[in-house]
Design a protein around this motif. Structure first.
Motif, PDB file in Angstrom:
ATOM      1  N   HIS A 263      42.244  -0.842  53.550  1.00 43.74           N
ATOM      2  CA  HIS A 263      42.594  -1.024  52.141  1.00 43.74           C
ATOM      3  C   HIS A 263      43.780  -0.099  51.886  1.00 43.74           C
ATOM      4  CE1 HIS A 263      41.106  -0.948  47.657  1.00 43.74           C
ATOM      5  NE2 HIS A 263      42.340  -1.344  47.783  1.00 43.74           N
ATOM      6  N   LEU A 264      44.939  -0.683  51.586  1.00 44.74           N
ATOM      7  CA  LEU A 264      46.184   0.081  51.493  1.00 44.74           C
ATOM      8  C   LEU A 264      46.745   0.061  50.078  1.00 44.74           C
ATOM      9  CD1 LEU A 264      47.804  -1.368  54.736  1.00 44.74           C
ATOM     10  CD2 LEU A 264      46.693   0.861  54.503  1.00 44.74           C
ATOM     11  N   VAL A 265      47.362   1.167  49.678  1.00 44.96           N
ATOM     12  CA  VAL A 265      47.976   1.290  48.350  1.00 44.96           C
ATOM     13  C   VAL A 265      49.397   1.821  48.517  1.00 44.96           C
ATOM     14  CG1 VAL A 265      47.814   2.319  46.049  1.00 44.96           C
ATOM     15  CG2 VAL A 265      45.721   1.814  47.345  1.00 44.96           C
ATOM     16  N   GLY A 266      50.332   1.227  47.794  1.00 49.64           N
ATOM     17  CA  GLY A 266      51.709   1.702  47.808  1.00 49.64           C
ATOM     18  C   GLY A 266      52.335   1.592  46.434  1.00 49.64           C
ATOM     19  N   LEU A 267      53.411   2.333  46.228  1.00 51.19           N
ATOM     20  CA  LEU A 267      54.105   2.335  44.935  1.00 51.19           C
ATOM     21  C   LEU A 267      55.501   1.760  45.117  1.00 51.19           C
ATOM     22  CD1 LEU A 267      53.106   5.903  43.664  1.00 51.19           C
ATOM     23  CD2 LEU A 267      51.936   3.723  43.230  1.00 51.19           C
ATOM     24  N   ARG A 268      55.709   0.563  44.595  1.00 52.82           N
ATOM     25  CA  ARG A 268      57.045  -0.047  44.639  1.00 52.82           C
ATOM     26  C   ARG A 268      57.970   0.685  43.661  1.00 52.82           C
ATOM     27  NH1 ARG A 268      53.295  -4.234  43.550  1.00 52.82           N
ATOM     28  NH2 ARG A 268      52.921  -5.712  45.258  1.00 52.82           N
ATOM     29  N   PRO A 269      59.238   0.854  44.016  1.00 54.16           N
ATOM     30  CA  PRO A 269      60.181   1.534  43.115  1.00 54.16           C
ATOM     31  C   PRO A 269      60.794   0.553  42.110  1.00 54.16           C
ATOM     32  CG  PRO A 269      61.226   1.128  45.227  1.00 54.16           C
ATOM     33  CD  PRO A 269      59.830   0.590  45.343  1.00 54.16           C
ATOM     34  N   GLY A 270      60.150   0.390  40.970  1.00 51.39           N
ATOM     35  CA  GLY A 270      60.644  -0.519  39.947  1.00 51.39           C
ATOM     36  C   GLY A 270      61.832   0.069  39.198  1.00 51.39           C
ATOM     37  N   ARG A 271      62.745  -0.799  38.804  1.00 49.84           N
ATOM     38  CA  ARG A 271      63.932  -0.373  38.058  1.00 49.84           C
ATOM     39  C   ARG A 271      64.552  -1.599  37.396  1.00 49.84           C
ATOM     40  NH1 ARG A 271      69.401   1.186  38.384  1.00 49.84           N
ATOM     41  NH2 ARG A 271      69.769   3.342  37.720  1.00 49.84           N
ATOM     42  N   PRO A 272      65.181  -1.450  36.221  1.00 46.24           N
ATOM     43  CA  PRO A 272      65.815  -2.622  35.594  1.00 46.24           C
ATOM     44  C   PRO A 272      66.809  -3.316  36.508  1.00 46.24           C
ATOM     45  CG  PRO A 272      65.682  -0.815  34.034  1.00 46.24           C
ATOM     46  CD  PRO A 272      65.240  -0.265  35.356  1.00 46.24           C
ATOM     47  N   THR A 273      67.534  -2.544  37.335  1.00 48.95           N
ATOM     48  CA  THR A 273      68.448  -3.111  38.337  1.00 48.95           C
ATOM     49  C   THR A 273      68.399  -2.245  39.587  1.00 48.95           C
ATOM     50  OG1 THR A 273      70.362  -1.833  37.589  1.00 48.95           O
ATOM     51  CG2 THR A 273      70.055  -4.029  36.609  1.00 48.95           C
ATOM     52  N   VAL A 274      68.624  -2.870  40.729  1.00 51.33           N
ATOM     53  CA  VAL A 274      68.841  -2.087  41.942  1.00 51.33           C
ATOM     54  C   VAL A 274      70.081  -1.228  41.726  1.00 51.33           C
ATOM     55  CG1 VAL A 274      69.412  -2.206  44.398  1.00 51.33           C
ATOM     56  CG2 VAL A 274      67.819  -3.878  43.409  1.00 51.33           C
ATOM     57  N   ARG A 275      70.004   0.021  42.137  1.00 52.82           N
ATOM     58  CA  ARG A 275      71.192   0.877  42.033  1.00 52.82           C
ATOM     59  C   ARG A 275      71.833   0.983  43.413  1.00 52.82           C
ATOM     60  NH1 ARG A 275      72.046   7.205  40.019  1.00 52.82           N
ATOM     61  NH2 ARG A 275      74.280   6.965  39.610  1.00 52.82           N
ATOM     62  N   LEU A 276      72.919   0.279  43.604  1.00 57.15           N
ATOM     63  CA  LEU A 276      73.707   0.380  44.833  1.00 57.15           C
ATOM     64  C   LEU A 276      75.143   0.607  44.409  1.00 57.15           C
ATOM     65  CD1 LEU A 276      73.501  -1.903  48.006  1.00 57.15           C
ATOM     66  CD2 LEU A 276      75.407  -0.414  47.414  1.00 57.15           C
ATOM     67  N   GLU A 277      75.574   1.864  44.493  1.00 56.69           N
ATOM     68  CA  GLU A 277      76.923   2.221  44.073  1.00 56.69           C
ATOM     69  C   GLU A 277      77.311   3.570  44.660  1.00 56.69           C
ATOM     70  OE1 GLU A 277      76.895   2.460  39.840  1.00 56.69           O
ATOM     71  OE2 GLU A 277      75.836   4.365  39.795  1.00 56.69           O
ATOM     72  N   LEU A 278      78.607   3.790  44.742  1.00 56.91           N
ATOM     73  CA  LEU A 278      79.163   5.062  45.198  1.00 56.91           C
ATOM     74  C   LEU A 278      79.475   5.919  43.979  1.00 56.91           C
ATOM     75  CD1 LEU A 278      80.282   6.770  47.578  1.00 56.91           C
ATOM     76  CD2 LEU A 278      82.468   5.591  47.234  1.00 56.91           C
ATOM     77  N   GLU A 279      78.958   7.138  43.990  1.00 60.75           N
ATOM     78  CA  GLU A 279      79.175   8.055  42.866  1.00 60.75           C
ATOM     79  C   GLU A 279      79.868   9.323  43.380  1.00 60.75           C
ATOM     80  OE1 GLU A 279      76.651  10.110  39.193  1.00 60.75           O
ATOM     81  OE2 GLU A 279      75.616   9.511  41.018  1.00 60.75           O
ATOM     82  N   GLN A 280      80.834   9.796  42.610  1.00 61.28           N
ATOM     83  CA  GLN A 280      81.520  11.036  42.948  1.00 61.28           C
ATOM     84  C   GLN A 280      81.084  12.126  41.982  1.00 61.28           C
ATOM     85  OE1 GLN A 280      85.722  10.710  43.817  1.00 61.28           O
ATOM     86  NE2 GLN A 280      86.141  12.754  43.005  1.00 61.28           N
ATOM     87  N   VAL A 281      80.653  13.257  42.546  1.00 61.47           N
ATOM     88  CA  VAL A 281      80.197  14.384  41.740  1.00 61.47           C
ATOM     89  C   VAL A 281      80.939  15.628  42.212  1.00 61.47           C
ATOM     90  CG1 VAL A 281      78.226  15.763  40.989  1.00 61.47           C
ATOM     91  CG2 VAL A 281      77.915  13.329  41.521  1.00 61.47           C
ATOM     92  N   ASP A 282      81.832  16.137  41.378  1.00 58.74           N
ATOM     93  CA  ASP A 282      82.606  17.345  41.715  1.00 58.74           C
ATOM     94  C   ASP A 282      83.291  17.214  43.080  1.00 58.74           C
ATOM     95  OD1 ASP A 282      81.750  18.513  39.333  1.00 58.74           O
ATOM     96  OD2 ASP A 282      79.957  19.345  40.266  1.00 58.74           O
ATOM     97  N   GLY A 283      83.883  16.059  43.312  1.00 57.16           N
ATOM     98  CA  GLY A 283      84.631  15.843  44.539  1.00 57.16           C
ATOM     99  C   GLY A 283      83.792  15.475  45.749  1.00 57.16           C
ATOM    100  N   ARG A 284      82.476  15.418  45.574  1.00 58.80           N
ATOM    101  CA  ARG A 284      81.574  15.034  46.665  1.00 58.80           C
ATOM    102  C   ARG A 284      81.015  13.642  46.389  1.00 58.80           C
ATOM    103  NH1 ARG A 284      77.861  20.312  46.344  1.00 58.80           N
ATOM    104  NH2 ARG A 284      77.760  19.504  44.223  1.00 58.80           N
ATOM    105  N   HIS A 285      80.559  12.960  47.420  1.00 56.04           N
ATOM    106  CA  HIS A 285      80.154  11.563  47.263  1.00 56.04           C
ATOM    107  C   HIS A 285      78.685  11.341  47.625  1.00 56.04           C
ATOM    108  CE1 HIS A 285      84.587  11.122  47.611  1.00 56.04           C
ATOM    109  NE2 HIS A 285      84.385  10.183  46.709  1.00 56.04           N
TER     110      HIS A 285
END
Length: 336
Positions: A263-285
Motif C-alpha cells: 500500500h503506497l502513498v505519494g504526494l504529487r506536486p500540484g501547481r496552476p502551471t508547470v514551471r519550466l523557465e530560466l531565472e537569473q538572480v544576482d547574475g546567477r542562473h
C-alpha cells in the motif's frame, strides 16, 4: 558548464541524462534517492494528468511518448507498450492530448465493460518505476554524472560550486523557493500480484466512487487511486485501500482474487502551471523544472530536452530568461 541538479526523481534524472549528452559536467544533489522518491510511487502509465498549461503539456507529452516508446525496445528499462481502454459512463469528446497518440480511437461495443457506454482505446507506455529509475541512474552515471545524497536548504549552496542550478525538487520547491502556488495532491495506490488483464483500464468519470485505474506491469499490477488536493499525509489509509479494491473489483472478472503486496502513498506536486523557465538572480542562473502534477513521467523527456536547450543558450551567450516573478503571484485558476 558545470551544473548541479536538485532532485533525483524522474525529472532530475532525465534532465541529468540530457545535460550530460549535451557535454555539461553534471552532479545531482537530493535528500532522497530511489527507491524513496515521489517518482517511485508512480503507477506509471503515459497520461497527461493534472498538468497545465495545455499547449506546453501537449508538446512535452508528445515528445516523451516518442522517447518512452523507443525505450520499450530495451527490456532493462522496465518500459512496455500496452494497449489500454479509458471507460466512459457518459459521452465525452476526445481528450485534448489525443492527437499525440498514434492509433487513438473510440472503443467498440465489445471492448466496453457493463455499465459503460463509450470509451477510448490507445496504446501507451507503462513504466515499472522499480526498474526504470535504477536504469536512469545507471545511464546517468555511465555518462559521467555523479549523485550526492544531501539536503539543500538554499540555492546558494549549489551556486557555490556551479554557475547553473537545475531545480527539479517538485513539491520541495515550496520550502526551497517559497513557492506558495505549489500544493500536495495526495495519491494512494496498491501494488498487487499479477491480475488477468490484457489491457490497462481507466475510469475517471465516476466521481461518486472515485477514479479507478488498473495498470498491469511486468510482474505485478498497480491499482488506484486517489487525488486529494491539499493533503500532505503520507500515512496509508486502510479505508481508502478498501475503496480502491472495491472499485477495481468492478472492472475485473467476477471472483478474481486480488493479493495486495504493498500500500503506497505519494504526494504529487500540484501547481496552476508547470514551471519550466530560466531565472537569473544576482547574475546567477537557475533553471526551474517542477510542478508537473500527476504527469511527471509523462512530461519527463520533453521537459528535459527544453531544459538542455535553455542551458545551451547560456553557453551560447544568449539566454532567454523568464520573468523574475514572485511564485505566489501566479494565477491560481486551472484549465484543461
Amino acid at each position: 558548464m558545470r551544473v548541479v541538479i536538485l532532485g533525483c526523481g524522474v525529472s532530475g534524472l532525465s534532465c541529468g541524462v540530457r545535460l550530460l549528452e549535451a557535454g555539461h559536467a553534471v552532479e545531482i544533489w537530493a535528500r532522497e534517492l530511489p527507491p524513496h522518491t515521489t517518482s517511485d510511487v508512480a503507477a506509471a502509465v503515459w497520461y497527461p494528468y493534472l498538468a497545465f498549461p495545455q499547449e506546453r503539456v501537449t508538446a512535452w507529452g508528445a515528445r516523451t511518448l516518442e522517447e518512452l516508446c523507443a525505450l520499450a525496445a530495451q527490456p532493462e528499462t522496465g518500459v512496455r507498450r500496452v494497449l489500454g481502454t479509458e471507460l466512459l459512463l457518459w459521452p465525452a469528446p476526445d481528450p485534448w492530448w489525443a492527437s499525440s497518440v498514434p492509433g487513438f480511437r473510440r472503443a467498440t461495443a465489445s471492448e466496453l465493460l457493463p455499465g459503460f457506454i463509450d470509451g477510448f482505446v490507445f496504446e501507451a507506455p507503462v513504466i515499472d518505476m522499480r526498474r526504470y529509475l535504477p536504469y536512469l541512474m545507471e545511464r546517468f552515471r555511465r555518462l559521467g554524472g555523479s549523485i550526492v545524497q544531501r539536503e539543500v536548504r538554499s540555492l546558494d549552496e549549489a551556486w557555490a560550486v556551479a554557475p547553473l542550478v537545475v531545480n527539479c525538487t517538485g513539491l520541495g520547491s515550496r520550502a526551497l523557493l517559497g513557492d506558495e502556488s505549489l500544493y500536495p495532491i495526495r495519491g494512494e495506490v496498491l501494488r498487487v500480484a499479477p491480475l488477468p488483464l490484457e489491457r490497462f483500464l481507466l475510469d475517471e468519470q465516476d466521481e461518486a466512487r472515485g477514479m479507478t485505474y488498473l495498470i498491469p506491469r511486468i510482474d505485478d499490477c498497480i491499482l488506484g487511486g486517489t487525488a486529494v488536493k491539499g493533503s500532505a499525509s503520507l500515512e496509508p489509509d486502510p479505508s481508502r485501500a478498501e475503496a480502491i479494491l472495491a472499485r477495481a473489483a468492478r472492472l475485473l472478472p467476477a471472483g478474481t482474487h486480488i493479493h495486495v503486496l504493498q500500500h503506497l502513498v505519494g504526494l504529487r506536486p500540484g501547481r496552476p502551471t508547470v514551471r519550466l523557465e530560466l531565472e537569473q538572480v544576482d547574475g546567477r542562473h537557475v533553471l526551474h523544472n517542477y510542478g508537473h502534477g500527476g504527469a511527471g513521467v509523462t512530461l519527463s523527456w520533453g521537459c528535459a530536452e527544453e531544459v538542455a536547450a535553455l542551458a545551451g543558450q547560456l553557453t551560447d551567450g544568449a539566454p532567454h530568461v523568464g520573468p523574475a516573478h514572485h511564485p505566489s503571484s501566479i494565477g491560481r485558476t486551472h484549465g484543461k
